[in-house]
Design a protein around this motif. Structure first.
Motif, mmCIF file in Angstrom:
data_model
loop_
_atom_site.group_PDB
_atom_site.id
_atom_site.type_symbol
_atom_site.label_atom_id
_atom_site.label_comp_id
_atom_site.label_asym_id
_atom_site.label_seq_id
_atom_site.Cartn_x
_atom_site.Cartn_y
_atom_site.Cartn_z
ATOM 1 N N VAL A 1 0.844 -1.190 0.000
ATOM 2 C CA VAL A 1 0.000 0.000 0.000
ATOM 3 C C VAL A 1 0.881 1.241 0.000
ATOM 4 C CG1 VAL A 1 -1.720 1.327 1.283
ATOM 5 C CG2 VAL A 1 -1.872 -1.167 1.201
ATOM 6 N N VAL A 2 0.630 2.136 -0.925
ATOM 7 C CA VAL A 2 1.329 3.419 -0.958
ATOM 8 C C VAL A 2 0.378 4.503 -0.464
ATOM 9 C CG1 VAL A 2 2.328 5.216 -2.424
ATOM 10 C CG2 VAL A 2 2.962 2.835 -2.778
ATOM 11 N N ILE A 3 0.851 5.284 0.501
ATOM 12 C CA ILE A 3 0.103 6.432 1.006
ATOM 13 C C ILE A 3 0.705 7.684 0.396
ATOM 14 C CG2 ILE A 3 -0.550 7.746 3.047
ATOM 15 C CD1 ILE A 3 -0.365 5.195 4.673
ATOM 16 N N THR A 4 -0.103 8.463 -0.273
ATOM 17 C CA THR A 4 0.383 9.660 -0.938
ATOM 18 C C THR A 4 -0.579 10.814 -0.674
ATOM 19 O OG1 THR A 4 1.298 10.480 -3.038
ATOM 20 C CG2 THR A 4 -0.778 9.254 -3.164
ATOM 21 N N GLY A 5 -0.181 11.991 -1.112
ATOM 22 C CA GLY A 5 -1.008 13.173 -0.878
ATOM 23 C C GLY A 5 -0.133 14.391 -0.651
ATOM 24 N N PRO A 6 -0.735 15.569 -0.541
ATOM 25 C CA PRO A 6 0.036 16.807 -0.396
ATOM 26 C C PRO A 6 0.806 16.858 0.916
ATOM 27 C CG PRO A 6 -2.292 17.208 -0.022
ATOM 28 C CD PRO A 6 -2.189 15.808 -0.541
ATOM 29 N N VAL B 1 -3.609 4.957 -1.126
ATOM 30 C CA VAL B 1 -4.391 5.753 -0.182
ATOM 31 C C VAL B 1 -3.952 7.207 -0.338
ATOM 32 C CG1 VAL B 1 -4.953 6.181 2.239
ATOM 33 C CG2 VAL B 1 -4.551 3.839 1.447
ATOM 34 N N MET B 2 -4.888 8.078 -0.646
ATOM 35 C CA MET B 2 -4.599 9.507 -0.758
ATOM 36 C C MET B 2 -5.099 10.210 0.496
ATOM 37 S SD MET B 2 -5.586 10.207 -4.763
ATOM 38 C CE MET B 2 -5.159 11.941 -4.631
ATOM 39 N N GLN C 1 -8.872 10.759 1.466
ATOM 40 C CA GLN C 1 -9.675 11.335 0.393
ATOM 41 C C GLN C 1 -10.017 10.309 -0.683
ATOM 42 O OE1 GLN C 1 -7.282 14.751 -0.747
ATOM 43 N NE2 GLN C 1 -8.183 15.999 0.884
ATOM 44 N N LYS C 2 -9.098 9.386 -0.917
ATOM 45 C CA LYS C 2 -9.354 8.304 -1.861
ATOM 46 C C LYS C 2 -8.619 7.063 -1.381
ATOM 47 C CE LYS C 2 -9.701 11.281 -5.984
ATOM 48 N NZ LYS C 2 -11.150 11.087 -6.215
ATOM 49 N N HIS C 3 -9.188 5.899 -1.622
ATOM 50 C CA HIS C 3 -8.546 4.625 -1.286
ATOM 51 C C HIS C 3 -9.110 3.567 -2.210
ATOM 52 C CE1 HIS C 3 -8.182 0.953 1.591
ATOM 53 N NE2 HIS C 3 -7.193 0.987 0.716
#
Length: 246
Positions: free
Chosen positions: A35-40, A209-210, A217-219
């Motif tokens: 699982v990669v968690i990304t986002g600002p 996972v964002m 916000q998104k998954h």
């Protein structure tokens, strides 16, 4: 299985007002998933990872690892349950040799030289060149990152968390890093959670996972979420990077 239920983490700002870093985050990660968690930046990604490891204590919610409530469990106890954490900037230990660090990580004073070399080889390092070196400032950022991953492999961790492993390493080391993650995942011996902005790392994931503003916000599956991220890139609204910092 990792289960995060309604997790919150709040702090007080300079005015004494409560500031929500994590706000009612719920997430389930199945065994052996990547699982990669990304986002600002500032969205809560690192805080979530640190909460799982026990580096910050949530102010609400629950974290379960294989059915055990680890929400307020000490870091050492989580490590004994197979939870490991890779820092953005791994620590250096002057006077401590790589072979000794690997032995400490494995929990076995009887870790053989051959076994230590095997862990180093798995992360793309020439074992003979590193086994007797000190984990000090003479090592590059990429070398320290890969040695840290070798120690996590030596622990035989069931849950491996990496916080922006690409930060501060050269392009050659970054290529080796992605190969290492790919090989770990192919063996299906551990659950991988990686915080990253890198397209090449995100492309390895099973799920994305964002996180932004302290919330998910998104998954969803990579095939569903990744095209949305790339679409944002084309409009100039993306926070992704194409390569590692030089």
């Amino acid at each position: 299985m990792l289960e995060i239920k309604h997790l919150s983490y709040q702090v007080e700002d300079e005015a004494g007002q409560e500031l929500g870093i994590l706000n009612d985050v719920s997430l389930t990660v199945a065994d052996h998933q990547f699982v990669v968690i990304t986002g600002p930046n500032g969205g809560g990604k690192t805080t979530l990872a640190k909460a799982i490891m026990g580096l910050v204590e949530p102010t609400g919610g629950q974290i379960l690892w294989n059915g055990t409530d680890i929400t307020h469990m000490p870091i050492t106890d989580r490590a004994r349950l197979g939870v490991s954490y890779g820092f953005q900037q791994p620590p250096r230990f002057k006077g401590l040799k790589v072979k000794d660090l690997l032995a400490l990580a494995s929990g076995s004073e009887k870790l053989t030289r051959e076994e230590s070399c095997q862990y180093l080889t798995k992360v793309g390092l020439c074992a003979g060149d590193y086994i007797d070196r000190e984990v000090d400032a003479s090592l590059s950022g990429g070398e320290v990152k890969r040695i840290e991953i070798a120690t996590i492999l030596a622990r035989k961790s069931g849950l491996m968390i990496f916080d922006e492993p690409e930060a501060g390493i050269d392009l050659w080391s970054f290529a080796k890093l992605t190969e290492t993650f790919k090989l770990i995942h192919q063996k299906r011996e551990a659950t991988l959670i990686v915080i990253s902005h890198q397209e090449r790392i995100i492309d390895l994931a099973d799920e994305i996972v964002m996180i932004g503003d302290g919330q998910i916000q998104k998954h969803g599956p990579k095939d569903e979420i990744f095209p949305q991220i790339l679409a944002n890139t084309s409009t100039g609204c993306s926070y992704l990077s194409e390569g590692a910092d030089k």
